[in-house]
Design a protein around this motif. Structure first.
Motif, PDB file in Angstrom:
ATOM      1  N   TYR A   7      21.378   3.559 -49.662  1.00 48.58           N
ATOM      2  CA  TYR A   7      21.723   3.650 -48.244  1.00 48.58           C
ATOM      3  C   TYR A   7      21.693   2.258 -47.635  1.00 48.58           C
ATOM      4  CZ  TYR A   7      16.662   3.495 -47.262  1.00 48.58           C
ATOM      5  OH  TYR A   7      15.345   3.126 -47.189  1.00 48.58           O
ATOM      6  N   THR A   9      20.731  -0.816 -45.213  1.00 45.81           N
ATOM      7  CA  THR A   9      19.571  -1.226 -44.439  1.00 45.81           C
ATOM      8  C   THR A   9      20.043  -1.750 -43.082  1.00 45.81           C
ATOM      9  OG1 THR A   9      19.626  -3.477 -45.322  1.00 45.81           O
ATOM     10  CG2 THR A   9      18.290  -1.848 -46.525  1.00 45.81           C
ATOM     11  N   ASP A  10      19.126  -1.923 -42.170  1.00 45.30           N
ATOM     12  CA  ASP A  10      19.468  -2.394 -40.832  1.00 45.30           C
ATOM     13  C   ASP A  10      19.989  -3.835 -40.827  1.00 45.30           C
ATOM     14  OD1 ASP A  10      18.798   0.039 -39.731  1.00 45.30           O
ATOM     15  OD2 ASP A  10      16.753  -0.582 -39.222  1.00 45.30           O
ATOM     16  N   ASP A  36      13.279  10.915 -47.873  1.00 50.00           N
ATOM     17  CA  ASP A  36      13.004   9.473 -47.857  1.00 50.00           C
ATOM     18  C   ASP A  36      14.049   8.577 -47.205  1.00 50.00           C
ATOM     19  OD1 ASP A  36      10.601   9.956 -49.043  1.00 50.00           O
ATOM     20  OD2 ASP A  36      11.166   9.238 -51.024  1.00 50.00           O
ATOM     21  N   PRO A  38      15.953   7.167 -44.197  1.00 43.69           N
ATOM     22  CA  PRO A  38      15.692   7.212 -42.756  1.00 43.69           C
ATOM     23  C   PRO A  38      16.699   8.097 -42.011  1.00 43.69           C
ATOM     24  CG  PRO A  38      15.556   4.962 -43.561  1.00 43.69           C
ATOM     25  CD  PRO A  38      16.099   5.793 -44.690  1.00 43.69           C
ATOM     26  N   ALA A  39      16.208   8.783 -41.016  1.00 41.58           N
ATOM     27  CA  ALA A  39      17.036   9.698 -40.227  1.00 41.58           C
ATOM     28  C   ALA A  39      18.272   8.981 -39.687  1.00 41.58           C
ATOM     29  CB  ALA A  39      16.228  10.271 -39.075  1.00 41.58           C
ATOM     30  N   LYS A  41      20.750   7.716 -41.321  1.00 37.89           N
ATOM     31  CA  LYS A  41      21.395   6.777 -42.245  1.00 37.89           C
ATOM     32  C   LYS A  41      22.290   7.550 -43.217  1.00 37.89           C
ATOM     33  CE  LYS A  41      19.409   2.719 -41.483  1.00 37.89           C
ATOM     34  NZ  LYS A  41      20.157   1.543 -41.137  1.00 37.89           N
TER      35      LYS A  41
END
Length: 65
Positions: A7, A9-10, A36, A38-39, A41
């Motif tokens: 996924y 990352t920011d 696991d 993050p909501a 994503k």
């Protein structure tokens, strides 16, 4: 296990979740992603072969939908 969860990352990189064989005895990889990642994503379940083995340029990896 031949699957991984990836996924974005920011900061524009890619996070990789490696499921343990112990977890997968009683759960699915989809359940692990729901727990696991993050909501909000987006994520993908990919084959290990789709992830570069050379980590030299790991910070340059990108997530595409």
């Amino acid at each position: 296990m031949t699957k991984r969860i990836i996924y974005p990352t920011d900061n524009g990189g890619v996070a990789i979740i490696v499921p343990s064989s112990e977890y997968l005895v009683e759960h699915t990889i989809e359940e692990l992603a729901a727990k696991d990642v993050p909501a909000g994503k987006p994520y993908k379940i990919v084959d290990v072969a789709d992830i570069p083995s050379d980590r030299t340029f790991r910070n340059a990896w990108e997530y595409t939908a």
